[in-house]
Design a protein around this motif. Structure first.
Motif, PDB file in Angstrom:
ATOM      1  N   TRP A  30       0.835  -1.201   0.000  1.00  0.00           N
ATOM      2  CA  TRP A  30       0.000   0.000   0.000  1.00  0.00           C
ATOM      3  C   TRP A  30       0.868   1.249   0.000  1.00  0.00           C
ATOM      4  CZ3 TRP A  30      -4.931  -0.634  -0.982  1.00  0.00           C
ATOM      5  CH2 TRP A  30      -5.525  -1.880  -0.686  1.00  0.00           C
ATOM      6  N   ARG A  31       0.450   2.251  -0.774  1.00  0.00           N
ATOM      7  CA  ARG A  31       1.158   3.522  -0.827  1.00  0.00           C
ATOM      8  C   ARG A  31       0.718   4.397   0.344  1.00  0.00           C
ATOM      9  NH1 ARG A  31      -0.979   5.115  -6.679  1.00  0.00           N
ATOM     10  NH2 ARG A  31      -2.865   4.780  -5.440  1.00  0.00           N
ATOM     11  N   PRO A  32       1.560   5.374   0.720  1.00  0.00           N
ATOM     12  CA  PRO A  32       1.145   6.284   1.805  1.00  0.00           C
ATOM     13  C   PRO A  32      -0.173   6.988   1.507  1.00  0.00           C
ATOM     14  CG  PRO A  32       3.486   6.508   1.393  1.00  0.00           C
ATOM     15  CD  PRO A  32       2.967   5.609   0.324  1.00  0.00           C
ATOM     16  N   THR A  33      -0.387   7.347   0.243  1.00  0.00           N
ATOM     17  CA  THR A  33      -1.631   8.043  -0.110  1.00  0.00           C
ATOM     18  C   THR A  33      -2.840   7.123  -0.075  1.00  0.00           C
ATOM     19  OG1 THR A  33      -1.092   7.660  -2.447  1.00  0.00           O
ATOM     20  CG2 THR A  33      -0.495   9.800  -1.519  1.00  0.00           C
ATOM     21  N   ASP A  34      -2.617   5.794  -0.048  1.00  0.00           N
ATOM     22  CA  ASP A  34      -3.741   4.850   0.028  1.00  0.00           C
ATOM     23  C   ASP A  34      -4.268   4.696   1.450  1.00  0.00           C
ATOM     24  OD1 ASP A  34      -3.628   4.300  -2.697  1.00  0.00           O
ATOM     25  OD2 ASP A  34      -2.146   2.697  -2.427  1.00  0.00           O
ATOM     26  N   VAL A  35      -3.403   4.968   2.422  1.00  0.00           N
ATOM     27  CA  VAL A  35      -3.780   4.705   3.815  1.00  0.00           C
ATOM     28  C   VAL A  35      -3.845   5.970   4.669  1.00  0.00           C
ATOM     29  CG1 VAL A  35      -2.856   2.352   3.743  1.00  0.00           C
ATOM     30  CG2 VAL A  35      -1.352   4.255   4.401  1.00  0.00           C
ATOM     31  N   ASP A  36      -3.319   7.078   4.143  1.00  0.00           N
ATOM     32  CA  ASP A  36      -3.279   8.304   4.927  1.00  0.00           C
ATOM     33  C   ASP A  36      -4.020   9.408   4.171  1.00  0.00           C
ATOM     34  OD1 ASP A  36      -2.760  10.526   6.446  1.00  0.00           O
ATOM     35  OD2 ASP A  36      -0.582  10.232   6.558  1.00  0.00           O
ATOM     36  N   PRO A  37      -5.217   9.812   4.587  1.00  0.00           N
ATOM     37  CA  PRO A  37      -5.966  10.872   3.893  1.00  0.00           C
ATOM     38  C   PRO A  37      -5.205  12.184   3.789  1.00  0.00           C
ATOM     39  CG  PRO A  37      -7.372   9.710   5.457  1.00  0.00           C
ATOM     40  CD  PRO A  37      -5.980   9.236   5.719  1.00  0.00           C
ATOM     41  N   ARG A  42      -2.464  16.071   0.290  1.00  0.00           N
ATOM     42  CA  ARG A  42      -1.219  16.771  -0.023  1.00  0.00           C
ATOM     43  C   ARG A  42      -0.768  16.487  -1.464  1.00  0.00           C
ATOM     44  NH1 ARG A  42       4.623  15.725   2.999  1.00  0.00           N
ATOM     45  NH2 ARG A  42       5.833  17.223   1.752  1.00  0.00           N
ATOM     46  N   ALA A  43      -0.854  15.216  -1.867  1.00  0.00           N
ATOM     47  CA  ALA A  43      -0.480  14.863  -3.238  1.00  0.00           C
ATOM     48  C   ALA A  43      -1.409  15.530  -4.243  1.00  0.00           C
ATOM     49  CB  ALA A  43      -0.512  13.345  -3.413  1.00  0.00           C
ATOM     50  N   MET A  92       5.310  22.857 -20.158  1.00  0.00           N
ATOM     51  CA  MET A  92       5.078  21.492 -20.645  1.00  0.00           C
ATOM     52  C   MET A  92       5.683  20.459 -19.703  1.00  0.00           C
ATOM     53  SD  MET A  92       5.656  22.105 -24.741  1.00  0.00           S
ATOM     54  CE  MET A  92       5.080  20.467 -25.171  1.00  0.00           C
ATOM     55  N   LEU A  93       6.848  20.793 -19.114  1.00  0.00           N
ATOM     56  CA  LEU A  93       7.459  19.879 -18.141  1.00  0.00           C
ATOM     57  C   LEU A  93       6.565  19.704 -16.915  1.00  0.00           C
ATOM     58  CD1 LEU A  93       9.889  18.225 -17.151  1.00  0.00           C
ATOM     59  CD2 LEU A  93      10.838  20.337 -16.212  1.00  0.00           C
ATOM     60  N   LEU A  94       5.981  20.796 -16.432  1.00  0.00           N
ATOM     61  CA  LEU A  94       5.117  20.704 -15.256  1.00  0.00           C
ATOM     62  C   LEU A  94       3.873  19.874 -15.536  1.00  0.00           C
ATOM     63  CD1 LEU A  94       5.391  24.322 -13.819  1.00  0.00           C
ATOM     64  CD2 LEU A  94       6.191  22.214 -12.755  1.00  0.00           C
ATOM     65  N   ILE A  95       3.313  19.994 -16.730  1.00  0.00           N
ATOM     66  CA  ILE A  95       2.158  19.153 -17.061  1.00  0.00           C
ATOM     67  C   ILE A  95       2.554  17.682 -17.046  1.00  0.00           C
ATOM     68  CG2 ILE A  95       0.568  18.517 -18.919  1.00  0.00           C
ATOM     69  CD1 ILE A  95       0.348  21.394 -19.688  1.00  0.00           C
ATOM     70  N   GLY A  96       3.705  17.357 -17.664  1.00  0.00           N
ATOM     71  CA  GLY A  96       4.147  15.967 -17.696  1.00  0.00           C
ATOM     72  C   GLY A  96       4.431  15.418 -16.310  1.00  0.00           C
ATOM     73  N   VAL A  97       5.158  16.183 -15.490  1.00  0.00           N
ATOM     74  CA  VAL A  97       5.477  15.719 -14.128  1.00  0.00           C
ATOM     75  C   VAL A  97       4.208  15.592 -13.297  1.00  0.00           C
ATOM     76  CG1 VAL A  97       6.692  16.307 -11.997  1.00  0.00           C
ATOM     77  CG2 VAL A  97       7.801  16.670 -14.215  1.00  0.00           C
ATOM     78  N   GLY A  98       3.270  16.531 -13.474  1.00  0.00           N
ATOM     79  CA  GLY A  98       2.020  16.455 -12.725  1.00  0.00           C
ATOM     80  C   GLY A  98       1.222  15.207 -13.057  1.00  0.00           C
ATOM     81  N   ILE A  99       1.161  14.861 -14.328  1.00  0.00           N
ATOM     82  CA  ILE A  99       0.423  13.653 -14.721  1.00  0.00           C
ATOM     83  C   ILE A  99       1.103  12.403 -14.163  1.00  0.00           C
ATOM     84  CG2 ILE A  99      -0.212  12.236 -16.711  1.00  0.00           C
ATOM     85  CD1 ILE A  99      -0.697  14.797 -18.264  1.00  0.00           C
ATOM     86  N   ILE A 100       2.434  12.373 -14.187  1.00  0.00           N
ATOM     87  CA  ILE A 100       3.145  11.215 -13.618  1.00  0.00           C
ATOM     88  C   ILE A 100       2.882  11.093 -12.119  1.00  0.00           C
ATOM     89  CG2 ILE A 100       5.439  10.289 -13.127  1.00  0.00           C
ATOM     90  CD1 ILE A 100       6.362  11.475 -15.793  1.00  0.00           C
ATOM     91  N   GLN A 101       2.949  12.193 -11.402  1.00  0.00           N
ATOM     92  CA  GLN A 101       2.678  12.149  -9.961  1.00  0.00           C
ATOM     93  C   GLN A 101       1.242  11.737  -9.670  1.00  0.00           C
ATOM     94  OE1 GLN A 101       5.748  11.918  -8.793  1.00  0.00           O
ATOM     95  NE2 GLN A 101       5.194  13.246  -7.072  1.00  0.00           N
ATOM     96  N   TRP A 102       0.336  12.204 -10.490  1.00  0.00           N
ATOM     97  CA  TRP A 102      -1.073  11.822 -10.336  1.00  0.00           C
ATOM     98  C   TRP A 102      -1.222  10.307 -10.477  1.00  0.00           C
ATOM     99  CZ3 TRP A 102      -5.286  13.659 -14.347  1.00  0.00           C
ATOM    100  CH2 TRP A 102      -6.554  13.214 -13.917  1.00  0.00           C
ATOM    101  N   ALA A 103      -0.570   9.745 -11.502  1.00  0.00           N
ATOM    102  CA  ALA A 103      -0.683   8.300 -11.730  1.00  0.00           C
ATOM    103  C   ALA A 103      -0.012   7.504 -10.611  1.00  0.00           C
ATOM    104  CB  ALA A 103      -0.059   7.945 -13.075  1.00  0.00           C
ATOM    105  N   LYS A 104       1.151   7.964 -10.141  1.00  0.00           N
ATOM    106  CA  LYS A 104       1.899   7.189  -9.146  1.00  0.00           C
ATOM    107  C   LYS A 104       1.306   7.284  -7.752  1.00  0.00           C
ATOM    108  CE  LYS A 104       6.351   7.157  -9.223  1.00  0.00           C
ATOM    109  NZ  LYS A 104       6.617   5.755  -9.567  1.00  0.00           N
ATOM    110  N   LYS A 105       0.673   8.397  -7.432  1.00  0.00           N
ATOM    111  CA  LYS A 105       0.239   8.593  -6.051  1.00  0.00           C
ATOM    112  C   LYS A 105      -1.267   8.497  -5.834  1.00  0.00           C
ATOM    113  CE  LYS A 105       4.156  11.470  -4.647  1.00  0.00           C
ATOM    114  NZ  LYS A 105       4.588  12.751  -4.029  1.00  0.00           N
ATOM    115  N   LEU A 106      -2.064   8.750  -6.871  1.00  0.00           N
ATOM    116  CA  LEU A 106      -3.498   8.876  -6.635  1.00  0.00           C
ATOM    117  C   LEU A 106      -4.363   7.930  -7.466  1.00  0.00           C
ATOM    118  CD1 LEU A 106      -3.683  12.774  -6.451  1.00  0.00           C
ATOM    119  CD2 LEU A 106      -3.810  11.162  -4.541  1.00  0.00           C
ATOM    120  N   MET A 107      -3.913   7.557  -8.637  1.00  0.00           N
ATOM    121  CA  MET A 107      -4.729   6.644  -9.440  1.00  0.00           C
ATOM    122  C   MET A 107      -4.713   5.250  -8.840  1.00  0.00           C
ATOM    123  SD  MET A 107      -3.976   7.689 -13.396  1.00  0.00           S
ATOM    124  CE  MET A 107      -4.264   9.357 -13.992  1.00  0.00           C
TER     125      MET A 107
END
Length: 355
Positions: A30-37, A42-43, A92-107
């Motif tokens: 489990w990821r930290p974002t899965d168990v800690d609201p 924050r993510a 463009m870099l911020l959009i790419g990094v944001g989408i990656i973080q979204w997928a890794k931490k929240l999806m």
């Protein structure tokens, strides 16, 4: 022979077995974002912050394009290029990094097993794929996280702003093509040597590529009035061709009877289709051919289009002779010198003037 390969089915035929046993799946972590609201919120704020920052950079790009002078420098670099590259690339870099973080931490984060199947999928497999796609959409939480969704839409929408601004560099603006450097009394000179021309020096059937005298240093001066980028921009509109025909072969329009000198006529070198330079001259037919798309103009008939995609005649420059016997322009081009797309701007200007 191993025990697996020795197994047989009920008919006595050796049964097919897998050469490698299923290793199974490791326990799910489990990821930290899965168990800690708190970590989840924050993510979400981090990802949204990247999208908002990207939108801001695209807006700064547009301001930089118009406000930073092309001659300004920054750390010995072009300040304009630095600002445009930093803002567009950073956004463009911020959009790419944001989408990656979204997928890794929240999806959705779980293991999936896909069984091997023939190349052609069955109806059941197709239905299963669509079910997986819909499940992925649901697990992405796209519908449940309006902050991320809206900030992503904002950043991607703001990305269109630099694209629209950069369209300005694809060609000259229509209102910038209404005038050239030609004016009454300016000498017509050879585009290579810069020497002025006399009517008696031009033979029947000859074509000469020419320019206005202002592009060359005047007598007693070392530099011309125009140079660098300004010179190239002015040349792109003022380039001309001078041809000589037998006067009896020319059919001038009403009002253009005195625009030539004993069969010598002058036309813009810029094709009215997409702006290619023209100098392919057919002496016998008096036709001028554009090498790009084969638009053909009849110079004996006021530069009329007789073939090809061009829609407007070549603009003609009225000529005269000065007190020293040299060929001069009697005015600027009365018609617009440019590809066909600015024609509506000129027509609109004329309508506005009449109203």
């Amino acid at each position: 022979m191993s025990e697996d390969l020795e197994r047989r089915d009920s008919s006595g035929t050796p049964a097919r077995t897998e050469p490698v046993q299923d290793p199974g799946l490791a326990p799910h972590q489990w990821r930290p974002t899965d168990v800690d609201p708190a970590q989840e919120r924050r993510a979400e704020r981090q990802v949204s912050g990247m999208f908002f920052a990207a939108a801001l950079l695209f807006v700064v790009f547009c301001f930089s394009y118009f406000l930073i002078d092309e001659d300004q420098t920054f750390l010995n670099w072009s300040a304009s290029n630095f600002a445009l590259g930093a803002t567009l690339g950073g956004g463009m870099l911020l959009i790419g990094v944001g989408i990656i973080q979204w997928a890794k931490k929240l999806m959705g984060d779980h293991e999936m097993v896909e069984m091997r199947h023939p190349a052609k999928s069955s109806d059941e497999d197709r239905a299963a794929v669509m079910a997986d796609i819909n499940a992925g959409i649901e697990e992405s939480t796209f519908g449940r996280r309006p902050l991320i969704r809206n900030s992503l839409f904002l950043s991607v929408g703001a990305l269109a702003l630099p694209s629209v601004v950069l369209l300005r560099d694809l060609g000259p603006l229509p209102h910038g093509q209404d005038e050239t450097v030609w004016k009454k009394g300016m000498r017509v000179v050879n585009d290579v040597s810069g020497l002025p021309m006399r009517p008696e020096e031009i033979e029947v059937g000859q074509l000469i590529n020419a320019e206005p005298a202002v592009f060359f240093p005047a007598e007693g001066e070392e530099e011309a009035e125009y140079h660098g980028h300004e010179l190239l921009a002015a040349k792109s509109k003022a380039a001309i061709i001078v041809v000589r025909m037998r006067p009896e072969d020319i059919t001038p329009e009403q009002g253009k009877e005195n625009w030539g000198i004993d069969g010598i006529l002058c036309y813009s070198k810029i094709c009215t289709h997409v702006g290619c330079p023209i100098s392919l001259w057919e002496q016998q037919t008096h036709h001028l051919l554009c090498p790009c798309h084969q638009s053909t103009f009849d110079l004996a008939d006021n530069g009329k289009v007789i073939f090809g995609p061009a829609h407007r005649p070549l603009p003609q420059l009225p000529l005269g002779v000065d007190s020293e016997g040299y060929i001069i322009a009697m005015s600027d081009f009365p018609d617009i010198v440019a590809p066909s797309y600015p024609e509506l701007a000129r027509d609109q200007k004329r309508l506005d003037g009449e109203s």
